[in-house]
Design an enzyme around this catalytic site. Structure first.
Site, PDB file in Angstrom:
ATOM      1  NE  ARG A 117     -61.023  10.641  34.571  1.00  0.00           N
ATOM      2  CZ  ARG A 117     -59.588  10.922  35.223  1.00  0.00           C
ATOM      3  NH1 ARG A 117     -59.413  10.060  36.523  1.00  0.00           N
ATOM      4  NH2 ARG A 117     -58.577  11.433  35.130  1.00  0.00           N
TER       5      ARG A 117
ATOM      6  CG  HIS B 228     -61.655  11.930  41.909  1.00  0.00           C
ATOM      7  ND1 HIS B 228     -62.263  12.219  40.561  1.00  0.00           N
ATOM      8  CD2 HIS B 228     -60.483  11.309  41.519  1.00  0.00           C
ATOM      9  CE1 HIS B 228     -61.328  12.001  39.700  1.00  0.00           C
ATOM     10  NE2 HIS B 228     -60.299  11.491  40.295  1.00  0.00           N
TER      11      HIS B 228
END
Length: 310
Positions: A225, A273
């Site tokens: 993250r 991502h």
């Protein structure tokens, strides 16, 4: 009992189709269309509006669309009686381990440097490079994904270390735990891979103090993250030469703003991502299984321990 999909910014149609194929009789609502909140007992979510689920008096389960659950656990208004479940999917796990292996090999063979040289039409051979057998990769977070990544790297000849909050017994990964273990772990690590869950304890863990404990020239990979990383600390440690660079797949703000300094730093590899992308048809069967378990009042699978955050 009704089923609710909440995924602002993400196309719900593949999920709707996969759910109906798996369970044709399922009554499904897609937020924010009109629906009776009292009917909903099971929700499938990704980045739901904060405080939304407190308005559903009969909601019992919120299932994450992916392996991460911090987008749910970070909602301080989520009622305590609601269970949270996560996805454990073999394809996601394989995709992640393949991606990390590719990043580590790209770093060892200096592929980013060659790409930069290509734009300059420079024929410059880097005759020295490290091989897997001479490289130690450290994985922070040895859960399902971290273990799979470690095993993939070990099978490809890397020396693999792991670090976790609690003691783990892993076949191919020499694992350290706790604060004392972190002090032993970091000085040995030439390539650091972050696969930690995002919790209050792990937020900002990739910071200057941690980087300084890595050997000079270490490389950082973050596929967990964006909130794990203190961005300015990374830039400083690359700028002063202590870190050789980084590969980042996750960011505090996504998409990464055009003015962000990461874009122009030639020692940072940016990917949007995409380390492992959830495929609805692959994970819907386990979501429907939990839906049916809820109906039958049976224990759910892959339940998140809310006090731990994973």
């Amino acid at each position: 009992m009704s089923f609710l999909i909440v995924s602002p910014g993400r196309d719900p149609q593949p999920w709707l189709e996969a759910l109906k194929n798996q369970h044709p009789g399922l009554n499904i609502y897609v937020y924010p269309e009109d629906h009776d909140k009292e009917e909903v007992e099971f929700a499938l979510a990704w980045n739901h509006p904060r405080g939304l689920f407190k308005n559903y008096p009969n909601l019992k389960v919120v299932a994450s669309m992916g392996a991460g659950v911090d987008h749910i656990t970070s909602d301080k208004e989520l009622p305590e009686n609601i269970k949270i479940t996560r996805v454990i999917d073999q394809q996601l796990t394989t995709d992640m381990s393949d991606f990390v292996l590719a990043l580590v090999m790209s770093h060892l063979r200096k592929l980013s440097s060659y790409k930069s040289q290509q734009t300059e039409k420079a024929w410059d051979r880097h005759n020295t490079y490290k091989r897997p057998k001479n490289t130690t990769v450290g994985i922070m977070g040895v859960g399902v994904l971290g273990t799979a990544v470690g095993e993939k790297l070990a099978k490809n000849g890397f020396n693999v270390l792991g670090w976790a909050k609690s003691d783990k017994d892993k076949k191919d990964i020499n694992t350290y735990c706790g604060e004392d273990g972190l002090e032993e772990f970091l000085p040995q690590v030439e390539v650091l891979v972050c696969l930690l869950p995002l919790t209050p304890a792990t937020e900002n863990i990739l910071n200057r103090e941690l980087f300084e404990k890595l050997p000079e020239g270490a490389y950082v990979i973050n596929v967990a993250r964006g909130e794990h990383l203190v961005e300015q600390d990374l830039l400083r440690m690359i700028g002063n030469g202590h870190l050789s660079g980084a590969a980042l797949d996750v960011f505090r703000e996504e998409p990464l703003p055009e003015e962000h300094p990461f874009w122009t730093n030639t020692q940072i590899l940016i990917t949007p991502h995409i380390a492992s992308v959830t495929k609805a048809s692959s994970v819907v069967p386990q979501i429907i299984e939990n839906y049916e378990r809820l109906q039958e009042e049976e224990p759910l699978k892959n339940v998140v321990e809310r006090d731990k955050g994973y």
